[in-house]
Design a protein around this motif. Structure first.
Motif, PDB file in Angstrom:
ATOM      1  N   ASN A 229     -25.502  25.709 -22.796  1.00 19.29           N
ATOM      2  CA  ASN A 229     -25.975  26.621 -21.757  1.00 19.29           C
ATOM      3  C   ASN A 229     -25.754  28.066 -22.193  1.00 19.29           C
ATOM      4  O   ASN A 229     -24.817  28.366 -22.910  1.00 19.29           O
TER       5      ASN A 229
ATOM      6  N   ILE B 198     -29.891  29.086 -18.562  1.00 22.07           N
ATOM      7  CA  ILE B 198     -30.709  28.047 -19.194  1.00 22.07           C
ATOM      8  C   ILE B 198     -29.733  26.988 -19.696  1.00 22.07           C
ATOM      9  O   ILE B 198     -28.776  27.314 -20.409  1.00 22.07           O
TER      10      ILE B 198
ATOM     11  N   SER C  80     -29.064  22.711 -21.024  1.00 21.76           N
ATOM     12  CA  SER C  80     -29.469  21.351 -21.352  1.00 21.76           C
ATOM     13  C   SER C  80     -28.234  20.535 -21.689  1.00 21.76           C
ATOM     14  O   SER C  80     -27.255  21.061 -22.227  1.00 21.76           O
TER      15      SER C  80
ATOM     16  N   ALA D 276     -32.747  18.860 -18.991  1.00 20.22           N
ATOM     17  CA  ALA D 276     -33.028  20.237 -19.387  1.00 20.22           C
ATOM     18  C   ALA D 276     -33.410  20.995 -18.129  1.00 20.22           C
ATOM     19  O   ALA D 276     -34.218  20.508 -17.326  1.00 20.22           O
TER      20      ALA D 276
ATOM     21  N   PHE E  48     -32.848  24.967 -15.571  1.00 21.90           N
ATOM     22  CA  PHE E  48     -32.452  26.360 -15.427  1.00 21.90           C
ATOM     23  C   PHE E  48     -32.072  26.616 -13.978  1.00 21.90           C
ATOM     24  O   PHE E  48     -32.583  25.993 -13.043  1.00 21.90           O
TER      25      PHE E  48
ATOM     26  N   ASN F 205     -34.066  24.214 -24.506  1.00 21.78           N
ATOM     27  CA  ASN F 205     -33.852  25.509 -23.856  1.00 21.78           C
ATOM     28  C   ASN F 205     -34.946  26.515 -24.233  1.00 21.78           C
ATOM     29  O   ASN F 205     -35.409  27.290 -23.388  1.00 21.78           O
TER      30      ASN F 205
ATOM     31  N   GLU G  62     -37.690  28.435 -21.695  1.00 24.00           N
ATOM     32  CA  GLU G  62     -37.989  29.864 -21.653  1.00 24.00           C
ATOM     33  C   GLU G  62     -39.495  30.104 -21.646  1.00 24.00           C
ATOM     34  O   GLU G  62     -39.997  30.970 -20.910  1.00 24.00           O
TER      35      GLU G  62
ATOM     36  N   GLN H 112     -21.020  25.379 -16.580  1.00 25.19           N
ATOM     37  CA  GLN H 112     -22.115  26.348 -16.660  1.00 25.19           C
ATOM     38  C   GLN H 112     -21.815  27.562 -15.786  1.00 25.19           C
ATOM     39  O   GLN H 112     -22.066  28.703 -16.184  1.00 25.19           O
TER      40      GLN H 112
END
Length: 320
Positions: A30, A44, A46, A112, A114, A163, A167, A294
């Protein structure tokens, strides 16, 4: 910290591929988003861990962000505000949590996703955060499974590659929607919850030249909870991270001083996690630790206590 009784059994069954903690338990890959996404995106992330076929992890999560996650290579169940359901190989929208949400995963842990900054869900979709508190919705709002990106989200690729693909997904969505940035008061309140979740709400409102009533409306819209609950949850999440071994141990005294006494610690912690700190500590919490880790990484970076991308205090010595 003393090792939990079942930690060794979990380590035998799980092969982490996205990070390992000091206790050998799996972590995530992350990081902060790139600058062009940072007004809306907080993290972000995973996670990839290959497990024994048929092995079941019973745990849960407690988010302080709205998350979109694509889960694959595992069979999941959750007890949300809408009841018990099963999930697999699909994109899910998780609301912020007012309390611990029980989860199970059978097989590999691969996801995965965000997390959105406070207020970003509202500016991106027009929906307030309180619509989805403690809920899971089945919808690929942001287009994670666009045809030209779908093939990246499988076990043949790495969490870093997932990741990067996320994006790209977010850039496309933001370019299409062209949203305003979230309300700066909500961003400031999020930072206040990181820095000092015991601070006076009246003082915060006065500092930002708004009324308590306006603060309550904004926080309800952008966090889904009352301002007081957001601060109480922040204290509980920090303590949970400490107990899971995914916090900076040098902050332990500071975190404990946020509570009046031991009975206050027990009462507040149990109100979010359903058990006392002692019972919480007695069992491994691998899925919860992923989300708490995270949050702590983001918190330490945004408070400028560590540099983005630097070695995190809870990682194994040879992990970065």
């Amino acid at each position: 910290m003393t090792e939990r009784p079942d930690s060794e059994a979990l380590r035998r069954n799980m092969s982490p591929l996205s990070g390992i903690g000091r206790d050998g338990m799996p972590l995530s890959t992350n990081r902060a988003p790139p600058e062009d996404l940072s007004p809306w995106v907080a993290r972000i992330v995973s996670a990839k861990s290959v497990n024994e076929p048929g092995s079941v992890i019973a745990c849960g999560m407690c988010n302080d962000l709205i998350y979109t996650r694509y889960i694959f290579n595992g069979r999941w169940t959750a007890m949300s505000a809408d009841g018990h359901d099963a999930y697999g190989n699909e994109v899910l929208l998780f609301g912020q949590h007012s309390k611990f949400m029980p989860l199970t995963c059978t097989g590999d842990v691969m996801s995965a996703g965000f997390g959105l900054r406070a207020g970003a869900f509202y500016t991106l979709t027009g929906r307030p955060a309180h619509d989805i508190v403690d809920r899971i919705e089945r919808q690929d709002i942001f287009g994670i499974l666009a045809d030209d990106l779908r093939e990246v989200f499988c076990d043949e690729y790495t969490p870093i590659q997932w990741n990067l693909a996320l994006e790209e997904v977010l850039r496309r969505y933001i370019a299409r929607v062209q949203p305003d940035p979230p309300d700066p008061i909500s961003a400031a309140f999020e930072m206040a919850a990181f820095e000092d979740p015991t601070q006076s709400l009246s003082d915060f409102a006065e500092m930002h030249n708004i009324s308590i009533r306006k603060l309550e409306r904004m926080v309800k819209r952008d966090f889904g909870l009352t301002p007081r609950t957001v601060m109480r949850r922040a204290r509980a999440l920090d303590l949970g991270a400490l107990l899971c071994g995914v916090a900076d141990q040098e902050e332990e005294e500071e975190m404990m001083l946020r509570f009046f006494d031991q009975s206050h610690v027990i009462r507040e912690f149990a109100s979010f996690f359903g058990v006392t700190p002692q019972k919480f500590r007695a069992q491994p919490r691998p899925l919860l630790a992923l989300t708490l880790e995270q949050r702590q990484a983001r918190r330490l970076e945004e408070l400028k206590r560590i540099e983005p991308g630097s070695h995190l205090p809870w990682y194994a010595a040879d992990e970065t």
